[in-house]
Design an enzyme around this catalytic site. Structure first.
Site, PDB file in Angstrom:
ATOM      1  N   ARG A 216      41.514  78.826  48.286  1.00 16.63           N
ATOM      2  CA  ARG A 216      42.541  79.777  47.813  1.00 16.63           C
ATOM      3  C   ARG A 216      41.914  80.889  46.959  1.00 16.63           C
ATOM      4  O   ARG A 216      42.528  81.374  46.009  1.00 16.63           O
ATOM      5  CB  ARG A 216      43.646  79.074  47.007  1.00 16.63           C
ATOM      6  CG  ARG A 216      44.440  78.012  47.756  1.00 16.63           C
ATOM      7  CD  ARG A 216      45.251  78.612  48.892  1.00 16.63           C
ATOM      8  NE  ARG A 216      46.181  77.648  49.468  1.00 16.63           N
ATOM      9  CZ  ARG A 216      45.889  76.849  50.509  1.00 16.63           C
ATOM     10  NH1 ARG A 216      44.691  76.891  51.085  1.00 16.63           N
ATOM     11  NH2 ARG A 216      46.816  76.030  50.988  1.00 16.63           N
TER      12      ARG A 216
ATOM     13  N   SER B 135      53.351  76.590  48.027  1.00 18.96           N
ATOM     14  CA  SER B 135      52.817  75.885  46.848  1.00 18.96           C
ATOM     15  C   SER B 135      52.732  76.867  45.685  1.00 18.96           C
ATOM     16  O   SER B 135      52.078  77.903  45.813  1.00 18.96           O
ATOM     17  CB  SER B 135      51.413  75.361  47.126  1.00 18.96           C
ATOM     18  OG  SER B 135      51.395  74.520  48.247  1.00 18.96           O
TER      19      SER B 135
ATOM     20  N   GLU C  50      48.881  79.312  42.173  1.00 20.23           N
ATOM     21  CA  GLU C  50      48.314  79.921  43.385  1.00 20.23           C
ATOM     22  C   GLU C  50      48.995  81.276  43.612  1.00 20.23           C
ATOM     23  O   GLU C  50      48.370  82.228  44.067  1.00 20.23           O
ATOM     24  CB  GLU C  50      48.594  79.011  44.593  1.00 20.23           C
ATOM     25  CG  GLU C  50      48.184  79.663  45.899  1.00 20.23           C
ATOM     26  CD  GLU C  50      48.744  78.984  47.146  1.00 20.23           C
ATOM     27  OE1 GLU C  50      48.420  77.806  47.369  1.00 20.23           O
ATOM     28  OE2 GLU C  50      49.481  79.660  47.888  1.00 20.23           O
TER      29      GLU C  50
END
Ligand code: FAD
Ligand code: EPU
Length: 338
Positions: free
Chosen positions: A164, A238, A334
């Site tokens: 990520r 998420s 995130e």
């Protein structure tokens, strides 16, 4: 180019937050993008580039210019015996690009089916799912340097991809607008079905030697059973990243919490499932005013309707604090918080 004033961003972010942009412009071509960067001194302005708005949290009105990327087009740029290189423009919908590859029987992105958003944002966080990340098929990208209006090329290694992560979230943050990405797809795909949930779906369907289309269909059905559809319930996937901690720290936690979920990471650390930590801290399915942690996936924060971005941010901070208090570890967002 039509610069609009005081535009609601509700339709342009998957949380469905009704924040306003002071200025808003849609960019349709690379030429427009270059002219725009040069003519408007963008490096001196507060700007926010948006693809599908599926990985942003708008905590309030945006006092600057939102640039909505609408560059379209996908084409094969070269091939050899084993591979095909496909260039996709930044404003193409990611899943449309995946389907384009699957229709041609090309392999490499089938596990990334149904991830929301646009091609131009995919390198930002090296999107990943079900054992695959875009770094595995990414060849290069072109971007406009905001300060100069010049086109710059980034190779796979230039992008410094991680979990990520990419250079565009670190030292190159806010300096480039990605205009197109080239992917290297396999003509003779070897599907990655290492992820347990994919194996299970294929077994149920009695598929032993899956095609890219069959893997894509399996991923789509898993995703639809687990993740809320943002068109129905506002969310950004998420909210937090999974957490990497040293094995010794993981083993110490395992003594107190024997069911803790963790997997070995390539770094040698252990990747801990943040969804498990959040669930154990008591948040899964909890509703606080207009917002909450989803009942089936604690890592996904949702807008039940009419939430402000600051409500979601407050919930995120409360979750982060309680996970810290219970387990002594820090989970980090995130989602790009604006
Ligand atoms: P945006 O939200 O519009 O932008 C994200 C960031 O990139 C912002 O900082 C923005 O300024 C910047 N940006 C966007 N376009 C450009 C550009 N052309 N040039 C420069 N900067 C740009 N992600 C995963 O990795 N795996 C998943 O499995 C996954 N599942 C998801 C499931 C759901 C239901 C949802 C809602 C989200 C999920 N996500 C997942 C997150 C999200 O889909 C990805 O991060 C996606 O790449 C975001 O694309 P976007 O176009 O919507 O980006
Ligand atoms: N878990 C719980 N409780 C929860 C949620 C998860 O205990 O409420 C446990 C599950 O039991 C499982 C583990 O956590 O053992 C992992 O859960 P899951 O397989 O759902 O994956 P995840 O780690 O929560 C990640 C990505 C997703 C990606 C999936 C599939 C991150 C932050 N999230 O989720 O990506 O789709 O794996 O590969 O890495 C996103 O980035 O937005 C996203 C949705």
């Amino acid at each position: 180019m039509n610069i609009q004033q005081n535009i609601s961003l509700k339709e342009f972010n998957t949380f469905g937050i009704d924040a306003k942009a002071k200025e808003f412009v849609v960019i349709n071509t690379v030429e427009e993008l270059c002219i725009f960067c040069a003519a408007f001194n963008l490096s001196d302005r507060n700007i926010l580039v948006l693809g599908g708005g599926s990985n942003v949290l708008l905590t309030g009105d945006f006092d600057g210019m939102v640039i909505k990327m609408n560059l379209k087009g996908m084409e094969m740029v070269s091939e050899n015996e084993n591979h095909v290189w496909i260039k996709a423009m930044a404003g193409e919908v990611w899943h449309d690009f995946v389907l384009y590859c699957i229709e041609k029987g090309l392999g490499g992105v089938e596990n990334l089916s149904l991830i929301p958003g646009c091609v131009g944002a995919a390198p930002m966080q090296n999107i990943g799912a079900y054992g695959v990340e875009i770094k595995d098929t990414f060849d290069s990208l072109e971007a406009v340097e905001i300060a100069s209006g010049d086109m710059v090329k980034f190779s796979n290694s230039d992008c410094k991809f991680g979990y990520r992560e990419s250079i565009f979230k670190q030292e190159a943050k806010g300096k480039y607008i990605i205009s197109s990405v080239i992917f290297k797809l396999a003509k003779h795909p070897v599907c990655n079905v290492s992820y347990g949930a994919i194996q299970q779906v294929l077994e149920e369907k009695k598929i032993t030697n899956p095609t890219v289309k069959e893997v894509s269909d399996a991923v789509i059905s898993i995703r639809q059973s687990k993740l809320p559809n943002p068109k129905v319930l506002g969310n950004a996937g998420s909210f937090f990243k999974n957490l990497e901690i040293p094995a010794a720290q993981f083993n110490a936690l395992k003594i107190d919490y024997p069911t803790i979920v963790g997997y070995p990471a390539s770094s040698g650390n252990i990747k801990v499932a943040a969804g498990w930590l959040i669930e154990q801290a008591g948040w899964r399915g909890k509703v606080v005013g207009n917002v909450g942690s989803h009942k089936d996936q604690a890592l996904v924060l949702v807008n039940y309707g009419g939430a402000t971005g600051s409500e979601i941010w407050q919930l995120a901070m409360d979750i982060q604090a309680s996970v810290q208090q219970k387990f002594g570890v820090t989970i980090t967002p995130e989602v790009n918080v604006i």
